[in-house]
Design an enzyme around this catalytic site. Structure first.
Site, PDB file in Angstrom:
ATOM      1  CB  ALA A 107     -12.065  12.015 -25.987  1.00  0.00           C
ATOM      2  N   GLY A 150     -14.053  16.879 -25.757  1.00  0.00           N
ATOM      3  CA  GLY A 150     -15.095  16.188 -26.521  1.00  0.00           C
ATOM      4  C   GLY A 150     -16.480  16.383 -25.932  1.00  0.00           C
ATOM      5  CD  GLU A 153     -14.157  18.538 -29.848  1.00  0.00           C
ATOM      6  OE1 GLU A 153     -13.883  17.514 -29.182  1.00  0.00           O
ATOM      7  OE2 GLU A 153     -13.456  18.936 -30.793  1.00  0.00           O
ATOM      8  CD  GLU A 173      -9.921  19.296 -26.724  1.00  0.00           C
ATOM      9  OE1 GLU A 173      -9.906  20.497 -26.338  1.00  0.00           O
ATOM     10  OE2 GLU A 173     -10.960  18.721 -27.087  1.00  0.00           O
TER      11      GLU A 173
END
Ligand code: CO8
Length: 299
Positions: A107, A150, A153, A173
């Site tokens: 992200a 992300g 993911e 993260e």
């Protein structure tokens, strides 16, 4: 170095085996807006149909200056591109890829840096990411380079992960003072088991493509420049089957992740019986008996 669209095109064509891939050379540089078959414009993506039957939807994440960090704009475009492919009856499978350096580095940290709890909670920050995991058509992630946070993911939301041999997967993260928020703690654990998932999530350490293959996170590993073609070939194979039955098969496999064994096998049985209401099931079995290739009509 991120692959330019022209390099990507050359790569696909050069490594095409006996078949000719109808992947047109991108009309504009990587950073430019691009039209897909639906006419929709994209700034962060390159979107096109490919394969000898033009039945594979190819989405290339295209934000090289930020290693394909998944900003809100990119994810909004990804949702639109996936919706267009869902609604395109010609498309039977979808490939999502990035550059040779990065599938996606996570992200967008710069976008998240100054957000507070209330803003995230009230606006359902990034909840639209779920779209990727609810697409009915089969989706293959072709991962070269970094698939972090992300990005990892996103790959795990896809149905099949193919990796280039230099790919790296990680959930870093924890190093940013947060935790995975798009299924990382759940899908990674289901894919590689508790011990390795815990180690990755708690240390932020990355694993290589070979380790990811050994752990069951990816199904196959390829030389970097062969990866995309291999993913497209797999997508073409899937797209040559009944799209209707492929969606049912996907729904049934996904039930294994979401339900108990008893409920999953009940779901499977219901879907198996449902295939007997399709023309494609009748055609598939008739073609076998008549010793010919089945002609599916997706009905
Ligand atoms: N966000 C924003 N920008 C990024 C990101 C990112 N995730 N990753 C890289 N960039 C930018 C860099 O800031 C840099 O930009 P600039 O040139 O303007 O400084 C450019 O990309 C190139 O990056 P580097 O110079 O760092 O390149 P290196 O080759 O040295 O390093 C790495 C590559 C190792 C990938 C490094 O960039 C890195 O560690 N990136 C961050 C990886 C990371 O921590 N990812 C997790 C992010 S958090 C997350 O994903 C949570 C998901 C929650 C989803 C919730 C949904 C509901």
């Amino acid at each position: 170095m991120a692959a330019s669209p022209r390099a990507l095109f050359r790569l696909v064509v050069a490594s095409a085996r006996s078949r000719v891939l109808l992947l047109p050379p991108p009309a504009r540089p990587l950073l430019g807006a691009r039209a897909c078959s639906t006419g929709a414009q994209f700034h962060y993506l390159a979107v096109q149909k490919t394969g000898t039957q033009q039945n594979v939807g190819l989405i290339q994440l295209n934000r090289p200056q930020a290693l394909n960090a998944l900003c809100e704009g990119l994810m909004e475009e990804l949702r639109r591109a996936l919706e267009a492919m869902e609604n395109d009856p010609q498309v039977g499978a979808i490939v999502i890829t990035g550059s040779q350096k990065a599938f996606a580095a996570g992200a967008d940290i710069k976008e998240m840096q100054n957000k507070g709890f209330q803003e995230c909670y009230s606006s359902g920050f990034l909840s639209g990411w779920d779209k990727v995991s609810t697409v009915r058509k089969p989706v293959i992630a072709a991962v070269n380079g970094y698939a972090l946070g992300g990005g990892c993911e996103l790959a795990m939301m896809c149905d099949i992960i193919y990796a280039g041999e230099k790919a790296q997967f990680g959930q870093p993260e924890i190093l940013l003072g947060t935790i995975p928020g798009a299924g990382g703690t759940q899908r990674l654990t289901r894919a590689v088991g508790k011990s390795l998932a815990m180690e990755m999530v708690l240390t932020g350490d990355r694993i290589s493509a070979a380790e990811a293959k050994e752990a069951g996170l990816v199904s196959k590993v390829f030389p970097v420049d062969k990866l995309l073609n291999a993913a497209i070939a797999c997508a073409e194979k899937i797209a040559s089957n009944s799209k209707l039955v492929a969606a049912m098969a996907k729904e049934s496999v996904n039930a294994a992740f979401e339900t108990t064994l008893a409920e999953g096998t009940r779901t499977e049985k219901r879907l198996f019986y449902a295939t007997f209401a399709t023309d494609d099931r009748r055609e598939g079995m008739t073609a076998f008996v008549e010793k010919r290739k089945a002609k599916f009509t997706d009905s």
